[in-house]
Scaffold this active site. Structure first.
Site, PDB file in Angstrom:
ATOM      1  N   CYS A 112     -29.996 -19.808   1.784  1.00 25.95           N
ATOM      2  CA  CYS A 112     -28.533 -19.637   1.830  1.00 25.95           C
ATOM      3  C   CYS A 112     -27.964 -20.084   3.216  1.00 25.95           C
ATOM      4  O   CYS A 112     -27.006 -20.934   3.339  1.00 25.95           O
ATOM      5  CB  CYS A 112     -27.814 -18.617   1.264  1.00 25.95           C
ATOM      6  SG  CYS A 112     -28.331 -17.075   2.101  1.00 25.95           S
TER       7      CYS A 112
ATOM      8  N   CYS B  89     -32.895  -9.889   1.585  1.00 26.79           N
ATOM      9  CA  CYS B  89     -31.452  -9.643   1.089  1.00 26.79           C
ATOM     10  C   CYS B  89     -31.260  -8.558   0.086  1.00 26.79           C
ATOM     11  O   CYS B  89     -30.416  -7.886   0.074  1.00 26.79           O
ATOM     12  CB  CYS B  89     -30.923 -11.119   0.935  1.00 26.79           C
ATOM     13  SG  CYS B  89     -29.206 -11.021   0.331  1.00 26.79           S
TER      14      CYS B  89
END
Length: 380
Positions: free
Chosen positions: A199, A101
């Site tokens: 997440c 990410c």
């Protein structure tokens, strides 16, 4: 300086943006919409990037008096992070989605768009430090608070990306001070729990999540000598170092538990053995990158002293490393550990340090224990 503040909705990014404003920069806040399920709400400290986080980011920007936008990066996030995560597990590797990410979303897609719009830098709430050397070259270093240091997950940043990265929390001595500062500034996120876990798997059940997305086929569980000990529902559901869930009908000869040592997705087999064989002495890494200008030994191929870290909050260990050409001609990083490290798995990221400085990183392709003659990382 025109600064784009990446606002996660947490206390760290809010205080980082506040400090950038206070320093006199022209700051604009942006929240990245990464979830493809916009109705999802975080549960306590699990997950992030939800509607709740978006609203918290908006409230922080409102108090700071800066413009606020939401950018939809959900498609890019799915392709570059979520799909990559699934593909890596399907190949028998253990990926780090936070590294992907940071590499592909926050400091590639976001920074690229920011620069195209005329911003000079992207500001985040990461605990890490950027230092300029005597020649003006930027280096990535650990933050002042080692307990919160996040330089590991930023090890993928390149020299060019470091030129446009701003980490206002670099010298903050503790997270408690950040929360106290948020309280003084009237930021409602002052006592918001830190997010943890992956997440996009907010319930924390990684194995269950993967079983819904990866086709599992029954295969053999083998001992290190190749003896069949049992069967498994699918090799991709296991990780190196795993102890529970093996469901072997008979104990080891010494009565001690067995651990997953290796996953071979092509053969759909899982290799198990005693705990001591999890102690890794050497690893080889691919997809090598350098955080700032590489040290001279990278170009010469000479071995150099360093410290190696393979988890975000793991302890670094003394090592010797060198760069050599791989079979495909691309550079490979060979890291010899002075003291063995437990549970290293292909797919993880090894980040190298010299003192507080981050040298660079690589994706672990194989790892071996000196106690086991053949490489322990044949998976893939």
């Amino acid at each position: 300086m025109k600064v784009l503040a990446a606002m996660s909705g947490g206390v760290d990014s809010a205080v980082a943006a506040a400090r950038a404003v206070e320093a006199g920069h022209d700051v604009v806040g942006v929240h990245l919409a990464l979830s493809r399920m916009p109705g999802t709400l975080r549960t306590g400290s699990r997950g992030c990037c939800t509607i709740e986080d978006s609203r918290d980011a908006w409230r922080a920007c409102d108090i700071l008096g800066i413009p606020y936008y939401v950018w939809d990066f959900s498609e890019r996030f799915k392709e570059d992070v979520v799909d990559d995560f699934i593909a890596e597990y399907a190949a028998g590797r253990t990926p780090n989605p936070c590294m992907r990410c940071n590499e592909r979303i926050k400091f590639a897609a976001l920074l690229e768009k920011a620069l195209a719009l005329g911003f000079d830098a992207v500001c985040t709430g990461h605990y890490a430090k950027v230092i300029e050397d005597a020649d003006g070259n930027r280096e990535l270093h650990r933050a002042a608070d080692w307990a919160k240091d996040q330089s590991y997950v930023l090890g993928v940043l390149t020299h060019e990306q470091l030129k446009h990265s701003m980490f206002p929390l670099a010298e903050t001595p503790s997270k408690a001070e950040v929360r106290a500062e948020a309280e003084r500034r009237g930021l409602s996120v002052a006592n918001k729990p830190d997010s943890h876990d992956i997440c996009f798997i907010p319930d924390g059940d990684t194995r269950g999540w993967l079983e819904e997305r990866i086709e599992l086929t029954e295969g053999d569980i083998l001992d290190v000598d190749g003896t069949k000990l049992g069967t498994h529902p699918g090799a991709n559901a296991f990780t190196v170092g795993q102890r529970k869930g093996l469901k072997l009908g008979r104990p080891a000869p010494d009565g001690k538990p067995r651990f997953v040592l290796e996953i071979r997705p092509k053969e759909n087999t899982v290799v198990v053995g005693p705990e001591q064989l999890l102690a890794i002495d050497e690893m080889r890494g691919i997809k090598v990158s350098w955080a700032g200008r590489p040290i001279p030994e990278v170009g010469t191929g000479e071995e150099f002293d360093c410290m190696a870290q393979v988890r975000a909050h793991g302890d670094p260990v003394d090592a010797r490393a060198r760069v050599e050409a791989g079979a495909d001609g691309r550079p490979e990083l060979v890291v010899r550990l002075i003291e063995p490290m437990r549970g290293v798995a292909p797919g993880q990221t090894v980040v190298l340090y010299q003192g507080s400085r981050v040298l660079g990183q690589a994706t672990i392709d194989s790892a071996r224990s000196a106690l086991r003659p053949e490489p322990a990382g044949a998976a893939g």
